[in-house]
Design a protein around this motif. Structure first.
Motif, PDB file in Angstrom:
ATOM      1  N   THR A  51       0.055  -7.221  -2.015  1.00 35.71           N
ATOM      2  CA  THR A  51       0.934  -8.382  -2.012  1.00 35.71           C
ATOM      3  C   THR A  51       0.213  -9.627  -1.493  1.00 35.71           C
ATOM      4  OG1 THR A  51       1.780  -8.005   0.224  1.00 35.71           O
ATOM      5  CG2 THR A  51       2.922  -6.876  -1.573  1.00 35.71           C
ATOM      6  N   ASP A  52       0.835 -10.772  -1.695  1.00 37.27           N
ATOM      7  CA  ASP A  52       0.243 -12.033  -1.250  1.00 37.27           C
ATOM      8  C   ASP A  52       0.296 -12.208   0.265  1.00 37.27           C
ATOM      9  OD1 ASP A  52       2.956 -12.424  -1.050  1.00 37.27           O
ATOM     10  OD2 ASP A  52       2.977 -14.333  -2.115  1.00 37.27           O
ATOM     11  N   SER A  53       1.064 -11.359   0.947  1.00 35.52           N
ATOM     12  CA  SER A  53       1.130 -11.409   2.411  1.00 35.52           C
ATOM     13  C   SER A  53       0.138 -10.431   3.045  1.00 35.52           C
ATOM     14  CB  SER A  53       2.552 -11.090   2.883  1.00 35.52           C
ATOM     15  OG  SER A  53       2.896  -9.773   2.502  1.00 35.52           O
ATOM     16  N   ASP A  54      -0.791  -9.904   2.229  1.00 38.89           N
ATOM     17  CA  ASP A  54      -1.826  -8.947   2.643  1.00 38.89           C
ATOM     18  C   ASP A  54      -1.272  -7.571   2.997  1.00 38.89           C
ATOM     19  OD1 ASP A  54      -3.942 -10.666   2.186  1.00 38.89           O
ATOM     20  OD2 ASP A  54      -3.906 -11.464   4.221  1.00 38.89           O
ATOM     21  N   HIS A  55      -0.003  -7.309   2.703  1.00 41.34           N
ATOM     22  CA  HIS A  55       0.531  -5.973   2.887  1.00 41.34           C
ATOM     23  C   HIS A  55       0.076  -5.091   1.730  1.00 41.34           C
ATOM     24  CE1 HIS A  55       3.204  -8.013   5.713  1.00 41.34           C
ATOM     25  NE2 HIS A  55       3.368  -6.818   6.264  1.00 41.34           N
ATOM     26  N   ILE A  56      -0.126  -3.817   2.032  1.00 40.84           N
ATOM     27  CA  ILE A  56      -0.484  -2.828   1.032  1.00 40.84           C
ATOM     28  C   ILE A  56       0.680  -1.849   0.954  1.00 40.84           C
ATOM     29  CG2 ILE A  56      -2.138  -1.028   0.383  1.00 40.84           C
ATOM     30  CD1 ILE A  56      -3.435  -3.784   0.505  1.00 40.84           C
ATOM     31  N   ILE A  57       1.206  -1.640  -0.259  1.00 39.77           N
ATOM     32  CA  ILE A  57       2.344  -0.760  -0.455  1.00 39.77           C
ATOM     33  C   ILE A  57       1.889   0.433  -1.291  1.00 39.77           C
ATOM     34  CG2 ILE A  57       4.692  -0.551  -1.364  1.00 39.77           C
ATOM     35  CD1 ILE A  57       4.833  -3.665  -1.122  1.00 39.77           C
TER      36      ILE A  57
END
Length: 88
Positions: free
Chosen positions: A58-64
């Motif tokens: 994601t653009d918030s640097d979260h990895i899902i």
């Protein structure tokens, strides 16, 4: 302006506007990204204990992590039937 939501499996939903990439977890660089995200506390595991088949960045640097194939997530992203919420 509406928010498009994508089902990533087991009732978990992600905002399509925030997705940068959907990749397979097979390669060593992606495995390193997953481990670094886990260490930094920005990993979201939505697999419900099943095998990870797609990694969503994601653009918030979260990895899902998702148990759904990357192709399936991409089809849902391009689908007209995806949930759309109007913010007006």
């Amino acid at each position: 302006m509406g928010i498009k939501l994508i089902n990533i499996g087991f009732g978990n939903i992600v905002s399509a506007n925030r997705i940068i990439a959907i990749v397979s977890p097979e390669s060593a660089p992606i495995k390193r990204m997953i481990q670094e995200a886990r260490d930094d506390g920005i990993l979201i595991d939505a697999t419900y204990g099943r095998r990870t088949r797609a990694v969503i960045i994601t653009d918030s640097d979260h990895i899902i992590l998702s148990a759904v194939q990357p192709e399936t997530v991409a089809q849902r992203l391009n689908s007209k039937s995806s949930e759309k919420i109007d913010l007006n």
